[in-house]
Design an enzyme around this catalytic site. Structure first.
Site, PDB file in Angstrom:
ATOM      1  N   ASP A  30       0.259  -5.807   6.130  1.00 23.14           N
ATOM      2  CA  ASP A  30      -0.850  -5.887   4.631  1.00 23.14           C
ATOM      3  C   ASP A  30      -2.328  -6.453   5.474  1.00 23.14           C
ATOM      4  OD1 ASP A  30      -1.474  -7.084   2.524  1.00 23.14           O
ATOM      5  OD2 ASP A  30      -1.887  -9.230   4.253  1.00 23.14           O
TER       6      ASP A  30
ATOM      7  N   ASP B 186      -5.147  -7.707   3.664  1.00 21.26           N
ATOM      8  CA  ASP B 186      -6.077  -8.774   3.659  1.00 21.26           C
ATOM      9  C   ASP B 186      -5.268 -10.276   3.670  1.00 21.26           C
ATOM     10  OD1 ASP B 186      -7.894  -6.959   1.395  1.00 21.26           O
ATOM     11  OD2 ASP B 186      -6.762  -7.225   0.307  1.00 21.26           O
TER      12      ASP B 186
ATOM     13  N   GLN C 249      -2.721  -4.089  -4.060  1.00 19.98           N
ATOM     14  CA  GLN C 249      -3.815  -4.594  -5.022  1.00 19.98           C
ATOM     15  C   GLN C 249      -3.588  -4.312  -6.370  1.00 19.98           C
ATOM     16  OE1 GLN C 249      -6.806  -4.912  -2.849  1.00 19.98           O
ATOM     17  NE2 GLN C 249      -5.825  -4.626  -1.226  1.00 19.98           N
ATOM     18  N   SER C 250      -3.222  -5.258  -7.212  1.00 19.53           N
ATOM     19  CA  SER C 250      -3.404  -5.521  -8.423  1.00 19.53           C
ATOM     20  C   SER C 250      -4.839  -5.555  -9.560  1.00 19.53           C
ATOM     21  CB  SER C 250      -2.446  -6.712  -8.930  1.00 19.53           C
ATOM     22  OG  SER C 250      -3.061  -8.112  -8.518  1.00 19.53           O
TER      23      SER C 250
ATOM     24  N   CYS D 175       0.104  -0.827  -3.993  1.00 20.50           N
ATOM     25  CA  CYS D 175       0.518  -0.435  -5.206  1.00 20.50           C
ATOM     26  C   CYS D 175      -1.248  -1.475  -5.979  1.00 20.50           C
ATOM     27  CB  CYS D 175       0.844  -1.400  -5.157  1.00 20.50           C
ATOM     28  SG  CYS D 175       1.967  -2.369  -6.940  1.00 20.50           S
TER      29      CYS D 175
ATOM     30  N   HIS E 191      -0.330  -2.074  -9.171  1.00 20.21           N
ATOM     31  CA  HIS E 191       0.227  -2.592 -10.546  1.00 20.21           C
ATOM     32  C   HIS E 191       0.166  -3.746  -9.944  1.00 20.21           C
ATOM     33  CE1 HIS E 191       2.402   0.972  -9.866  1.00 20.21           C
ATOM     34  NE2 HIS E 191       2.257   1.252 -10.838  1.00 20.21           N
TER      35      HIS E 191
ATOM     36  N   CYS F  63       6.946  -2.677 -11.618  1.00 21.03           N
ATOM     37  CA  CYS F  63       7.249  -1.301 -10.723  1.00 21.03           C
ATOM     38  C   CYS F  63       8.247  -1.976  -9.034  1.00 21.03           C
ATOM     39  CB  CYS F  63       5.760  -1.061  -9.966  1.00 21.03           C
ATOM     40  SG  CYS F  63       5.069  -2.632  -9.650  1.00 21.03           S
TER      41      CYS F  63
ATOM     42  N   ARG G 115       5.809  -3.209  -5.803  1.00 13.79           N
ATOM     43  CA  ARG G 115       5.059  -4.122  -5.456  1.00 13.79           C
ATOM     44  C   ARG G 115       5.800  -5.561  -4.599  1.00 13.79           C
ATOM     45  NH1 ARG G 115       0.506  -7.536  -7.329  1.00 13.79           N
ATOM     46  NH2 ARG G 115       0.853  -9.994  -7.428  1.00 13.79           N
TER      47      ARG G 115
END
Length: 491
Positions: A327, A329, A371-372, A404, A406, A412, A415
Site C-alpha cells: 500500500d 499511504d 486513490q479515490s 484504483c 474509483h 469497480c 478497489r
C-alpha cells in the site's frame, strides 16, 4: 573480544586433522568451542588431534551438510558461528583476521564471508576438476569460510535440509538472509581450499546437483541464477542434446533413417561443442581429453534426468514470496489526505533502507493503492502521476503500479478490499498470487490479500482501528519487521 564458535561438518576425511591442527596453532581470540559434526551414517572414530580448544563432537546421521551445519550451530553457544569446511586450511592469523572482519559490523550485517584461495598449477592449464574447485574462489556466499550471527540463523531457520549435497545450500541460506533485509559483508581473511582428486567421473556425479537447481527454481523463480550472482547454466543445451539422442534411437527403431540422421547430426553437434569447450580450457593431455570425451557424452542425459527428477520431487515445494506489494499511504510514505503536492511526499521509517536491499536480492516490488481523490475531483490524474513519480524518485523504481481511482460506490472490481489490484499486479509481474505478500496499514489491504489468495501483513499506524489489528493474523510493528516476517514465515 568477539564471541564466536567454529562449526565443522565432516565425513571423517584426514584433512580434518590438518584443519584442527591449524586452528590449534593459530594466534588470536580463541573460539568458545569447536563443534565437529560427524555426518557419516555410521559414526566411527574421527581423526582428532590433541587441541587446546574445547572440541565437541555431534552426530547428524548422514543427512548432508545442510543438516550437519544445523546440528552444529544449534549446539554451539557463540554469538557468531564461523563455518569451516573440513578440507580447507586456515592461516596462523585466521582468528585475528576473523576478529578484524567482525569488529564494528552493525546489526544489519548478518554474516562475513572469507576469501577462498585455490592453488592451481602454474606450469599448465587446470584440469576439469581443478577448474571446478577454482570456482569456489569466486563463488558468492560460499560457506567454506563464512561467519553468521547466531541470532540471524535462528531468525531464518538455518539451512534448508531439503538440499542433501554440498551444493546450493549455502547460496539458499544467504539469499534468504538477504531477502530478510540483512547484508552479507566480504571479509579480508583468507582461507586455502586445496584441489583434491575426485576421480575420473567426478563431473558426471556432479550432475546430481541439477535436482537442487530445480529446488532453487521452485523457491526463487526462473531468474534464480541471477539472484545468486551466476550466469546462465547449460541445462537447456543438455536437454536439447539428450532429446536429440533419444529421438535418434527412437527413429532408428522405427526405421526412419532420414529423421534419425537429422537428430543424430544435432546430437553430434551439441556433444562436440560441449566437449571442445571443455578440452580447450584444459591441459590437453591424452588422459584429460579422453575423460572429457567420455563425460561429455554422458553428462547431458544425466543432467536432464536429475533435473526432471528434481522438478517432480519439488513441484509443490514452498519458498519465499517472489513479489512484495505495498500500500502507498501510511505504509511507504506518510499519509496526507488526498495528496496532490509532490513536495509533501515523506518516506515512512525503514522504506529507504529496506527497498534497495529487496531489489538487490531480486524481489519484485509493486504498489497497490486506492486513490479515490481522482473520482472525487480532489486530485487530478496529472497530480497523482507527479506524486507517484516523486515516490519513485525517493524510494526507487517499482516493477508495477496498480492504482484504483474509483470511489467507494462506483462498483469497480479493483478497489481494495477487493482483490482486483493484487491480481492485476501479479499478472503484470508474471507471478502467481500465492507467491505474493501484501503489506499495508488497513484491514482493506489484508482482506484484498485474502481474496486474491495471497498473504497479508498489517503494519498498524495511529489511524488503524484497534479492531482491525485484533482481526489481523499477521501484524508487524514497522515496515522492517513486516518485510522480515514476509520473508521468514516460509522457507
Amino acid at each position: 573480544m568477539i564471541d564466536y564458535s567454529v562449526v565443522i561438518p565432516t565425513t571423517g576425511r584426514e584433512s580434518l586433522r590438518t584443519l584442527l591442527e591449524a586452528l590449534d596453532g593459530a594466534s588470536g581470540p580463541a573460539p568458545r568451542e569447536i563443534v565437529v559434526v560427524d555426518d557419516r551414517p555410521s559414526p566411527h572414530e574421527l581423526p582428532l588431534p590433541p587441541c587446546r580448544h574445547r572440541i565437541e563432537v555431534v552426530f547428524s546421521g548422514g543427512r548432508g551438510p545442510a543438516a550437519a551445519r544445523n546440528s552444529g550451530w544449534r549446539r554451539a553457544r557463540g554469538d557468531w558461528i564461523a563455518f569451516l569446511d573440513d578440507d580447507v586450511v586456515v592461516g596462523r592469523d585466521w582468528p585475528d583476521r576473523l576478529a578484524e572482519d567482525l569488529a564494528g559490523l552493525g546489526p544489519e550485517t548478518a554474516a562475513s564471508q572469507g576469501r577462498i584461495v585455490v592453488p592451481l598449477p602454474v606450469d599448465r592449464r587446470p584440469t576439469d576438476d581443478e577448474r571446478g574447485t577454482a570456482g569456489l574462489a569466486t563463488a558468492r556466499w560460499i560457506t567454506a569460510d563464512m561467519a553468521y550471527r547466531r541470532s540471524v540463523l535462528s531468525a531464518v531457520g538455518g539451512f534448508d535440509e531439503r538440499f542433501p549435497r554440498a551444493y546450493r545450500e549455502d547460496a539458499d541460506l544467504a539469499l534468504r538472509v538477504c531477502l530478510a533485509g540483512y547484508v552479507i559483508a566480504s571479509g579480508a581473511r583468507t582461507t586455502t581450499h586445496p584441489v583434491r582428486d575426485s576421480g575420473p567421473l567426478a563431473s558426471l556425479r556432479a550432475q546430481r546437483g541439477n535436482a537442487d537447481n530445480a529446488l532453487m527454481r521452485r523457491k526463487y523463480g526462473r531468474h534464480w541464477r541471477a539472484r545468486i550472482g551466476e550466469g546462465p547454466g547449460r541445462i537447456r543445451r543438455h536437454l536439447a542434446c539428450a532429446a536429440a539422442g533419444g529421438l535418434t534411437v527412437l527413429f532408428r527403431l522405427c526405421h526412419n533413417r532420414k529423421a534419425a540422421a537429422v537428430t543424430a547430426t544435432v546430437w553430434a553437434a551439441l556433444t562436440a561443442e560441449f566437449a571442445i569447450a571443455r578440452i580447450r580450457r584444459g591441459p590437453r593431455t591424452g588422459a584429460e581429453i579422453g575423460r572429457m570425451l567420455v563425460t561429455s557424452v554422458l553428462i547431458p542425459p544425466a543432467a536432464s534426468w536429475h533435473r526432471l527428477r528434481g522438478q517432480l520431487r519439488y513441484r509443490h515445494a514452498s519458498g519465499p514470496p517472489l513479489a512484495l506489494l505495498f500500500d502507498r499511504d501510511d505504509t511507504l510514505i506518510e499519509d496526507v489526505p488526498y495528496l496532490a503536492d509532490p513536495e509533501k511526499v515523506r518516506p515512512m521509517p525503514g522504506a529507504e533502507t529496506m527497498l534497495p536491499r529487496l531489489r538487490a536480492a531480486g524481489v519484485r516490488l509493486g504498489i497497490i493503492s486506492n486513490q479515490s481523490g481522482v473520482a472525487k475531483d480532489l486530485i487530478s490524474p496529472e497530480e497523482l502521476a507527479a506524486v507517484n513519480s516523486r515516490v519513485e524518485a525517493l524510494l526507487g523504481p517499482f516493477d508495477t503500479w496498480q492504482v484504483c481511482i474509483h470511489d467507494r460506490g462506483d462498483g469497480c472490481s479493483c478497489r481494495k478490499p477487493g482483490p482486483g489490484l493484487i491480481r492485476q499486479a501479479a499478472h503484470a509481474l508474471g507471478v502467481a498470487t500465492d507467491r505474493c505478500v501484501i503489506i499495508g496499514d488497513t484491514e482493506a489491504d489484508v482482506l484484498a490479500a485474502e481474496g486474491a489468495g495471497a498473504r497479508g501483513i498489517l503494519v498498524p499506524t495511529a489511524k488503524t482501528r484497534p479492531e482491525e489489528v485484533q482481526r489481523a493474523q499477521l501484524v508487524a510493528r514497522d515496515l522492517t519487521e513486516a518485510v522480515r516476517l514476509a520473508m521468514g514465515v516460509t522457507r
